[in-house]
Write an enzyme that holds these catalytic residues in place. Structure first.
Site, PDB file in Angstrom:
ATOM      1  N   CYS A 107       1.109  -1.192  -0.110  1.00 56.48           N
ATOM      2  CA  CYS A 107      -0.208  -0.204  -0.293  1.00 56.48           C
ATOM      3  C   CYS A 107       1.553   1.414   0.465  1.00 56.48           C
ATOM      4  CB  CYS A 107      -1.215  -0.214   1.465  1.00 56.48           C
ATOM      5  SG  CYS A 107      -0.109  -0.370   2.474  1.00 56.48           S
ATOM      6  N   CYS A 109       2.822   2.290   3.404  1.00 60.60           N
ATOM      7  CA  CYS A 109       2.650   2.629   5.120  1.00 60.60           C
ATOM      8  C   CYS A 109       4.765   3.596   4.799  1.00 60.60           C
ATOM      9  CB  CYS A 109       3.574   1.261   5.170  1.00 60.60           C
ATOM     10  SG  CYS A 109       2.200   0.417   5.222  1.00 60.60           S
TER      11      CYS A 109
END
Lengths: 196, 92
Positions: A107, A109
């Site tokens: 994603c 992070c």
């Protein structure tokens, strides 16, 4: 996969779920925005820069930072506890021989408390999918040519830790005080996609 | 059975589960070396399915680019739950 953060379909779905939770009294009106604002408050690359400058001038701090970053950043008044839970921080340091670069391939992070909101390219599929496979080429595309002999270590934030890079201290900065050194450190330097 | 510890060689799981998982596709079925334990956290796969679960070890696992992609001279360190890892018995 949360690969496309701009998808209107996903945005609509999120709004719908948010509205349902509010209607059932599980979520206060505007609570999500308020929580996000609280989480972002104070989040800035200035924080990461302060940590790096201290590491450059204090080898003892640098050692503690690499061994247990969550404890060490308390020495400069910072913390990873601003969200719902304290996030584990892993700090890696560049050397003359080894360069570190950070990505989240799943994603996006990112240590918001220390670096502020992440740059758009950090969340792009192009960066996330390519930097693990061809970091030297990606860095070159970002305008950062590493010497041929420098080893590259890529860190994929695929679980719970957040990562930050301590760049090499620039040559000629020996006489600068800590606060001036902090002014040299950039967000890209803290991700590992530029020199400082 | 080899315990997980720094320096131990592991192979990652090869299964492609339905739904959320945090073993990146490029690192499936790959051999890497454990670097350090990165704390204890409930398995993300379980949490995404609404199950809490007990915290379990997460590891930094270092792979060579050559092992992952067949080329490249860099390394990629991936943070992986122990559930995704099986130690390689060196003499097996």
């Amino acid at each position: 996969m949360s690969g496309d953060h701009t998808s209107s379909v996903i945005s609509a779905r999120v709004r719908h779920v948010e509205a349902l939770l509010e209607r059932r009294g599980l979520l206060g009106s505007g609570e999500i925005d308020r929580r996000i604002d609280e989480f972002l408050a104070g989040g800035s690359p200035v924080n990461g820069a302060r940590i790096v400058a201290r590491a450059w001038v204090d080898p003892g701090f640098a050692g503690r930072l690499l061994a247990d970053a969550n404890a060490a950043i308390g020495e400069v008044g910072l913390s990873m506890a601003g969200g719902l839970q304290e996030q584990r921080l892993k700090v890696v340091a560049n050397t003359a021989d080894e360069h570190n670069v950070v990505v989240c391939t799943l994603c996006s992070c990112y240590p918001i408390a220390l670096l502020g909101p992440s740059p758009g390219w950090y969340k792009s599929e192009a960066y996330r999918s390519r930097v693990v496979r061809d970091p030297r080429g990606v860095l070159r595309d970002l305008g950062f040519e590493l010497p041929e002999g420098t080893r590259i270590s890529v860190w994929d934030a695929s679980a719970e830790s957040r990562y930050m890079v301590v760049p090499c201290r620039p040559a000629g900065s020996e006489h600068l005080p800590e606060d001036r050194l902090a002014g040299l450190v950039t967000r890209k330097g803290l991700i590992g996609t530029a020199a400082v | 059975m080899t315990d997980l510890a720094p320096g131990v060689r592991v192979r990652t799981r090869t299964t492609d589960p339905d739904g959320h998982t945090r073993l990146p596709r490029y690192a499936r079925g790959a051999v890497g070396v454990l670097v350090e334990e990165a704390g204890l956290h409930p398995l993300a796969d379980d949490r995404a399915r609404g199950r809490g679960g007990t915290p379990r070890p997460v590891w930094h696992v270092r792979f060579t680019a050559a092992d992952l992609f067949g080329s490249g001279d860099h390394t990629v360190t991936v943070e992986l739950w122990a559930d995704y890892l099986a130690p390689i018995e060196e003499d097996a």
